[in-house]
Write a protein that holds these residues in place. Structure first.
Motif, short mmCIF file in Angstrom:
data_model
loop_
_atom_site.label_atom_id
_atom_site.label_comp_id
_atom_site.label_asym_id
_atom_site.label_seq_id
_atom_site.Cartn_x
_atom_site.Cartn_y
_atom_site.Cartn_z
N LYS A 1 0.83 -1.21 0.00
CA LYS A 1 0.00 0.00 0.00
C LYS A 1 0.87 1.27 0.00
N GLU A 2 1.93 1.25 0.81
CA GLU A 2 2.81 2.42 0.89
C GLU A 2 3.55 2.66 -0.42
N ASN A 3 3.99 1.57 -1.07
CA ASN A 3 4.64 1.72 -2.36
C ASN A 3 3.71 2.40 -3.36
N ILE A 4 2.45 1.98 -3.37
CA ILE A 4 1.48 2.57 -4.29
C ILE A 4 1.23 4.04 -3.93
N GLU A 5 1.18 4.31 -2.63
CA GLU A 5 0.93 5.69 -2.19
C GLU A 5 2.03 6.66 -2.64
N THR A 6 3.27 6.16 -2.80
CA THR A 6 4.33 7.07 -3.26
C THR A 6 3.99 7.64 -4.63
N GLY A 7 3.22 6.90 -5.44
CA GLY A 7 2.84 7.38 -6.77
C GLY A 7 1.76 8.45 -6.74
N ALA A 8 1.07 8.56 -5.61
CA ALA A 8 -0.02 9.54 -5.50
C ALA A 8 0.49 10.88 -4.99
N TYR A 9 1.77 10.90 -4.63
CA TYR A 9 2.39 12.09 -4.04
C TYR A 9 2.15 13.32 -4.91
N GLN B 1 4.61 -8.20 -7.72
CA GLN B 1 5.44 -6.98 -7.65
C GLN B 1 5.14 -6.08 -8.85
N GLN B 2 4.93 -6.69 -10.03
CA GLN B 2 4.62 -5.87 -11.20
C GLN B 2 3.25 -5.21 -11.01
N ARG B 3 2.31 -5.91 -10.37
CA ARG B 3 1.01 -5.29 -10.07
C ARG B 3 1.19 -4.05 -9.19
N VAL B 4 2.07 -4.15 -8.21
CA VAL B 4 2.33 -2.99 -7.33
C VAL B 4 2.89 -1.84 -8.17
N SER B 5 3.83 -2.16 -9.06
CA SER B 5 4.45 -1.08 -9.83
C SER B 5 3.42 -0.47 -10.79
N ILE B 6 2.49 -1.27 -11.29
CA ILE B 6 1.41 -0.72 -12.13
C ILE B 6 0.51 0.17 -11.26
N GLY B 7 0.23 -0.28 -10.05
CA GLY B 7 -0.59 0.52 -9.13
C GLY B 7 0.05 1.86 -8.83
#
Ligand SMILES: Nc1ncnc2c1ncn2[C@@H]1O[C@H](COP(=O)(O)OP(=O)(O)O)[C@@H](O)[C@H]1O
Ligand SMILES: [Mg+2]
Length: 238
Positions: A108-116, A149-155
């Motif tokens: 969740k935190e990895n995905i949140e970095t993209g919303a910054y 992991q690729q799903r996370v990076s897509i997220g």
């Protein structure tokens, strides 16, 4: 509305060389194409044909020697460093072959970095469910399979709901079944959120799921075709 009216990305006369003198290599030798809004575009070509170079220029990571890129009416080459940063932050998502996740942040935190600093991020819990990662949201990257992991990076790329999603060989490190699952996810994202997608691959079979197929060889576009017989990612076989 015709396709021409919905033109979102326009690339004209793009050239790029690396090196100087005897070692100078002309990688892009005059590239022209347009992509309509919401289109799923696949960029095909053999290894070394300049696919990643082109994608990096579209992503504002690298710059062209000559030519012009218009994106939603804005000229990319005319943007200063601040403009480019803003463009990448607000309008662009990027997915690479390698996932480049932050090892000590959970899913969740990895995905949140993209919303910054995004103006209109997607709802993270809903996105986690679309990605099939909701149950895994508290796990660290090293507790996940390559496909997860690729799903996370897509997220992470999609959470800001970018106008343009660039994917560079997103299934290049994955097995057949996992690759198809990831392609189905990218297809679902394109349909659900309407992001324009340019996906690089060297797998010819993948072109069948695209709206638009561009083939690059030796730094030039050799084919630029609309696919009128689009099939779903689930139907692909190779
Ligand atoms: N930063 C760079 N410096 C020098 N040469 C590069 C650089 N990036 C790419 N190239 C060269 O440009 C050519 C095209 O590379 P690339 O765009 O990565 O191709 P593709 O993604 O289609 O495999 C290759 O010959 C590569 O060695
Ligand atoms: Mg490449």
């Amino acid at each position: 509305m015709s396709r021409a009216d919905k033109k979102f990305l326009k690339v004209s006369g793009l050239t790029k060389s690396f090196g100087t003198g005897d070692t100078k290599q002309d990688v892009l030798k005059g590239i022209d194409f347009t992509v309509a809004k919401g289109e799923f575009c696949v960029l095909l070509g053999p290894s070394g044909s300049g696919k990643s170079t082109l994608l990096n220029i579209l992503g504002g990571i690298d710059s062209a020697d000559k030519g012009e890129i218009l994106i939603a009416g804005d000229k990319l080459s005319a943007m200063n460093e601040k403009g480019l940063t803003n463009y990448r932050r607000k309008h662009l998502g990027y997915v690479f072959q390698m996932y480049n996740l932050i090892p000590n942040l959970n899913v969740k935190e990895n995905i949140e970095t993209g919303a910054y600093l995004s103006d209109s991020p997607l709802d993270i819990d809903e996105l986690l469910k679309t990605l099939g990662l909701y149950e895994h949201r508290h796990k660290l990257p090293n507790q996940l399979s390559g496909g997860q992991q690729q799903r996370v990076s897509i997220g992470r790329a999609i959470v800001k709901n970018p106008d343009l999603l660039l994917c560079d060989e997103p299934t290049g490190a994955l097995d057949y079944t996992t690759s198809k699952e990831i392609l189905q996810l990218i297809e679902e994202i394109n349909q659900k959120y309407g992001n324009t997608i340019i996906m690089v691959t060297h797998n010819e079979a993948i072109k069948l799921m695209a709206d638009h197929v561009i083939k690059l060889r030796d730094g030039k576009i050799r084919h630029d075709d609309m696919n009128t017989k689009k099939i779903t990612a689930a139907e692909l076989e190779w």
